[in-house]
Scaffold this active site. Sequence first.
Site, short mmCIF file in Angstrom:
data_model
loop_
_atom_site.label_atom_id
_atom_site.label_comp_id
_atom_site.label_asym_id
_atom_site.label_seq_id
_atom_site.Cartn_x
_atom_site.Cartn_y
_atom_site.Cartn_z
N GLY A 246 0.79 -1.23 0.00
CA GLY A 246 0.00 0.00 0.00
C GLY A 246 0.82 1.27 0.00
CD GLU A 280 1.53 -9.04 1.78
OE1 GLU A 280 0.49 -8.40 1.46
OE2 GLU A 280 1.50 -10.08 2.42
N PRO A 281 4.93 -4.76 -1.28
CG PRO A 281 7.04 -4.03 -1.99
CD PRO A 281 6.38 -5.00 -1.05
CE1 TYR A 323 -9.94 0.79 -6.55
CE2 TYR A 323 -8.41 0.83 -8.40
CZ TYR A 323 -9.03 0.15 -7.38
OH TYR A 323 -8.73 -1.16 -7.16
CB CYS A 350 -21.08 1.79 -25.58
SG CYS A 350 -20.79 1.81 -27.33
CE1 TYR A 379 -3.41 -3.67 -7.66
CE2 TYR A 379 -2.13 -1.68 -7.27
CZ TYR A 379 -2.52 -2.95 -6.90
OH TYR A 379 -2.02 -3.51 -5.75
C1 LIG Z 1 -2.88 -7.93 1.17
C2 LIG Z 1 -2.34 -6.97 0.19
N1 LIG Z 1 -1.00 -6.83 0.10
C3 LIG Z 1 -0.45 -5.97 -0.79
C4 LIG Z 1 -1.22 -5.20 -1.62
C5 LIG Z 1 -0.53 -4.29 -2.59
O1 LIG Z 1 -0.92 -2.98 -2.49
P1 LIG Z 1 -0.09 -1.85 -3.26
O2 LIG Z 1 -0.05 -2.25 -4.70
O3 LIG Z 1 -0.89 -0.62 -3.06
O4 LIG Z 1 1.27 -1.83 -2.66
C6 LIG Z 1 -2.62 -5.29 -1.56
C7 LIG Z 1 -3.45 -4.47 -2.43
O5 LIG Z 1 -4.63 -4.56 -2.54
C8 LIG Z 1 -3.20 -6.20 -0.63
O6 LIG Z 1 -4.52 -6.35 -0.54
#
Ligand SMILES: Cc1ncc(COP(=O)(O)O)c(C=O)c1O
Length: 420
Positions: A246, A280-281, A323, A350, A379
């Site tokens: 996140g 978890e980037p 979003y 459309c 994304y």
């Molecule tokens: C559990 C978890 N980890 C990591 C991420 C990655 O988020 P970001 O791409 O914003 O770093 C997400 C995004 O939805 C998530 O749900």
Amino acid sequence: MGASLLTGPFPRVEGELHCGQVAAEELAVRYGTPLYVYDVGWIRAQAEAFRSAFAGVDHLLAYSVKANGNLSILRALNNLGCGADITSGGELFRARRAGIPPERIVFAGVGKTREEIAAALKEDILAFNVESRSELERLEEIAREMGVRARFGVRVNPDVHALTPHAYTRTGHSQTKFGVPWSETRDLYEWALGREHLQAVGIDVHIGSQIVDPAPYAQALDRVLDLASELRSEGVPLDFIDIGGGYGISYGGEPAMDVRQLAGEIVPRVSEAGLRLILEPGRALVGEAGILLTRVQYVKRNGEKTFVVVDGGMSELIRPSHYGGYHEIEGVGVTAGRSVERVDVVGPICETGDFFALDRDMPLPKQGELLAVRTVGAYGFSMASNYNGRLRPAEALVDGTDSRLIRRRETFEDLIRGEE
Ligand SMILES: Cc1ncc(COP(=O)(O)O)c(C=O)c1O
């Protein structure tokens, strides 16, 4: 975060937009449009920046595959020692196919099916980040049937309200479907203790996406570390804390997460607790590394409004309509001297929601010209669809002076594959 550490990956050379050292126009001619283009050098640099910021603690960068699961990108990250945060059997398949070792894979998600759990157990992944009691019960049942021991962590809902730009990307408060309520987490670990086919190895938290302030991470971490220390004193052998992803990037010149500052908050706390850290980037590694090249089909005036109609739309990039995501858009060629007009940049689909930008002031493009939509490495393609019978676009990777196709454009035959 890139803005805080490095300069951007798409320079202008004599006024012409480039990716690495390759002209964007050349890529569009070679591979067609709409086209996703990624600068792998930038992705590597972002991963290295995380690694060096967090060097003070034993850590794993589990790249969030949902951001962009292209095999070539996964391979590049795997070569740097990254693992994967997956959310489905499909992402497990991708990660393994790209060569990411199972001991670097963690599996999150509220709806894991029996088949997905069995596949991940078969691969012997590092851990399941469990999101409910019923999931943990199912995990135990399947592990027993398979005669294996499932490693898991509980994804705790820390009830931390992180300010993200859109409500859909907030996950750390108690009103979302994510995670196990704080008050029930301990029970779950206690229930699992002593069960032959379950092994608690970690604890997990993810508070949302596109967060640029380290404070909510520190706040969530403090809560979870307190809990981790209680659990360990009760005999739960926790090895890691996973603080999710996140980390926010800059879409339009606004501040991004300063990764060094974030690490300054996280590293001392986690090393003092004697735990391993998992991050978890997703977006922070790949977001700024991508542009979408799209060609102007028409410039259309309806009364007061001017529409720049391009050959990409919400089927290629849904963030603006889903979003309210902001993306910078610019002409690939030289636009100096052009009159600036207020336009909507829209696609061919459309839907009124099919746009890349609304009421955007920009040098008025001409029919046939190429535009670049910035910061779409995360994304972007991963949320692309075939809506309106659209072919999903091609993806190209640039490495310095080299470019190659890493996913071919779909064909009409791809559209009907699997149909009777
Ligand atoms: C559990 C978890 N980890 C990591 C991420 C990655 O988020 P970001 O791409 O914003 O770093 C997400 C995004 O939805 C998530 O749900």
